[in-house]
Each structure stands twice: as structure tokens, then as C-alpha cells.
Scaffold this motif. Structure first.
Motif, PDB file in Angstrom:
ATOM      1  N   VAL A 137      42.212 -34.318  29.378  1.00 24.91           N
ATOM      2  CA  VAL A 137      42.155 -35.589  28.640  1.00 24.91           C
ATOM      3  C   VAL A 137      40.701 -35.930  28.302  1.00 24.91           C
ATOM      4  O   VAL A 137      40.394 -36.300  27.168  1.00 24.91           O
ATOM      5  CB  VAL A 137      42.826 -36.733  29.438  1.00 24.91           C
ATOM      6  CG1 VAL A 137      42.495 -38.094  28.841  1.00 24.91           C
ATOM      7  CG2 VAL A 137      44.341 -36.530  29.487  1.00 24.91           C
ATOM      8  N   GLU A 138      39.809 -35.776  29.263  1.00 25.34           N
ATOM      9  CA  GLU A 138      38.396 -36.095  29.015  1.00 25.34           C
ATOM     10  C   GLU A 138      37.782 -35.171  27.965  1.00 25.34           C
ATOM     11  O   GLU A 138      37.040 -35.629  27.090  1.00 25.34           O
ATOM     12  CB  GLU A 138      37.589 -36.045  30.319  1.00 25.34           C
ATOM     13  CG  GLU A 138      37.800 -37.277  31.172  1.00 25.34           C
ATOM     14  CD  GLU A 138      37.661 -38.582  30.390  1.00 25.34           C
ATOM     15  OE1 GLU A 138      36.621 -38.783  29.734  1.00 25.34           O
ATOM     16  OE2 GLU A 138      38.611 -39.388  30.420  1.00 25.34           O
ATOM     17  N   ILE A 139      38.079 -33.873  28.054  1.00 33.74           N
ATOM     18  CA  ILE A 139      37.561 -32.907  27.071  1.00 33.74           C
ATOM     19  C   ILE A 139      38.036 -33.301  25.672  1.00 33.74           C
ATOM     20  O   ILE A 139      37.247 -33.335  24.717  1.00 33.74           O
ATOM     21  CB  ILE A 139      38.029 -31.471  27.422  1.00 33.74           C
ATOM     22  CG1 ILE A 139      37.330 -30.987  28.703  1.00 33.74           C
ATOM     23  CG2 ILE A 139      37.781 -30.517  26.254  1.00 33.74           C
ATOM     24  CD1 ILE A 139      37.969 -29.747  29.326  1.00 33.74           C
ATOM     25  N   LEU A 140      39.323 -33.617  25.548  1.00 34.42           N
ATOM     26  CA  LEU A 140      39.892 -33.929  24.231  1.00 34.42           C
ATOM     27  C   LEU A 140      39.406 -35.279  23.712  1.00 34.42           C
ATOM     28  O   LEU A 140      39.152 -35.421  22.513  1.00 34.42           O
ATOM     29  CB  LEU A 140      41.415 -33.868  24.272  1.00 34.42           C
ATOM     30  CG  LEU A 140      41.985 -32.470  24.568  1.00 34.42           C
ATOM     31  CD1 LEU A 140      43.497 -32.502  24.585  1.00 34.42           C
ATOM     32  CD2 LEU A 140      41.472 -31.450  23.572  1.00 34.42           C
ATOM     33  N   ARG A 141      39.244 -36.265  24.590  1.00 33.45           N
ATOM     34  CA  ARG A 141      38.710 -37.558  24.137  1.00 33.45           C
ATOM     35  C   ARG A 141      37.288 -37.399  23.609  1.00 33.45           C
ATOM     36  O   ARG A 141      36.919 -38.016  22.610  1.00 33.45           O
ATOM     37  CB  ARG A 141      38.735 -38.568  25.285  1.00 33.45           C
ATOM     38  CG  ARG A 141      40.107 -39.128  25.549  1.00 33.45           C
ATOM     39  CD  ARG A 141      40.062 -40.112  26.682  1.00 33.45           C
ATOM     40  NE  ARG A 141      41.355 -40.746  26.876  1.00 33.45           N
ATOM     41  CZ  ARG A 141      41.699 -41.409  27.963  1.00 33.45           C
ATOM     42  NH1 ARG A 141      40.848 -41.544  28.970  1.00 33.45           N
ATOM     43  NH2 ARG A 141      42.890 -41.950  28.059  1.00 33.45           N
ATOM     44  N   LYS A 142      36.504 -36.581  24.281  1.00 33.60           N
ATOM     45  CA  LYS A 142      35.122 -36.350  23.837  1.00 33.60           C
ATOM     46  C   LYS A 142      35.120 -35.720  22.448  1.00 33.60           C
ATOM     47  O   LYS A 142      34.384 -36.153  21.557  1.00 33.60           O
ATOM     48  CB  LYS A 142      34.406 -35.440  24.848  1.00 33.60           C
ATOM     49  CG  LYS A 142      32.968 -35.158  24.483  1.00 33.60           C
ATOM     50  CD  LYS A 142      32.311 -34.261  25.515  1.00 33.60           C
ATOM     51  CE  LYS A 142      30.906 -33.916  25.078  1.00 33.60           C
ATOM     52  NZ  LYS A 142      30.341 -32.808  25.854  1.00 33.60           N
ATOM     53  N   ARG A 143      35.959 -34.692  22.243  1.00 39.69           N
ATOM     54  CA  ARG A 143      36.056 -34.051  20.935  1.00 39.69           C
ATOM     55  C   ARG A 143      36.537 -35.045  19.875  1.00 39.69           C
ATOM     56  O   ARG A 143      36.051 -35.055  18.750  1.00 39.69           O
ATOM     57  CB  ARG A 143      37.017 -32.855  20.973  1.00 39.69           C
ATOM     58  CG  ARG A 143      36.456 -31.631  21.625  1.00 39.69           C
ATOM     59  CD  ARG A 143      35.339 -31.021  20.767  1.00 39.69           C
ATOM     60  NE  ARG A 143      34.835 -29.836  21.406  1.00 39.69           N
ATOM     61  CZ  ARG A 143      34.927 -28.610  20.908  1.00 39.69           C
ATOM     62  NH1 ARG A 143      35.486 -28.415  19.741  1.00 39.69           N
ATOM     63  NH2 ARG A 143      34.438 -27.599  21.564  1.00 39.69           N
TER      64      ARG A 143
END
Length: 120
Positions: A16-22
């Protein structure tokens, strides 16, 4: 890794964090890149295709979105060659609780994800 693995909730949070950052950057990410970033974070047993990745991306979409009305975060995860989400993503979008309409497109969903996360 399996979804019953005790590390699964932590892997979900990491995804979730990786995708929110992207999403905040307005960028897509390939299945392979997501798998590699998860591996770099210590979750090295999530291959980019099928298996756990399928469940992980569904759970990413349900994260803080139990009613399915918010944009589906995994819309920004794409195939390296086609630059489109997998067919499984479209099936998920049309299933409960997401229930996207017949005229829905993953491109619209992607734009909604980018807009939603820019506003956070």
C-alpha cells in the motif's frame, strides 16, 4: 508467502505504501517492479505474477476501502509489455464490493487513483 502467513499483513502495508507513493508521483509501476520493491523491503517471496500477488493486489484495493467506492489503488500496477493492468484487475473491478459499471475503464480508474492521492 501465503495469505495466512504471519508476515502477510506487513507485506500488504508495504505494498500500500509503495503504491501510494507512486500514485502521489502520478506514475504507474510494473508487477515486476512492485515485486522487487517488496523484496527490497524484506518480502522476497512475492513473485510478480499469479499466486500471492493476485491476493495482495485485491487486498490493496480493499485497504481502507471496504465499501469499494474509493479508487482502486492497484489500477496503477501494469504489465511491463502492455503497460496495462492484468485481466484479473478488470474482473476484480466488476466484482463486489467494487461493482464498476459496464462503461468503466481501467484508464479512468488510474486517473482517479492519481487524483485521489495527489489530494491526500
Amino acid at each position: 508467502m501465503r495469505i495466512k502467513d504471519p508476515e502477510y499483513p506487513a507485506a500488504l502495508e508495504a505494498a500500500v505504501e509503495i503504491l501510494r507513493k507512486r500514485a502521489r508521483q502520478g506514475q504507474t509501476i510494473t508487477y515486476g517492479e512492485l515485486s522487487a520493491e517488496l523484496a527490497a523491503g524484506g518480502f522476497d517471496s512475492i513473485p510478480p505474477h499469479r499466486g500471492v500477488m493476485t491476493y495482495l493486489l485485491k487486498d490493496v484495493c480493499l485497504h481502507c476501502n471496504e465499501d469499494g467506492r474509493a479508487p482502486m489503488l492497484s489500477a496503477i500496477v501494469v504489465n511491463k509489455a502492455s503497460r496495462e493492468p492484468s485481466e484479473q484487475f478488470s474482473s476484480l473491478a466488476r466484482s463486489l464490493p467494487f461493482s464498476r459499471p459496464a462503461n468503466w475503464s481501467w484508464r479512468d480508474e488510474q486517473q482517479q487513483v492519481f487524483a485521489h492521492h495527489r489530494e491526500e
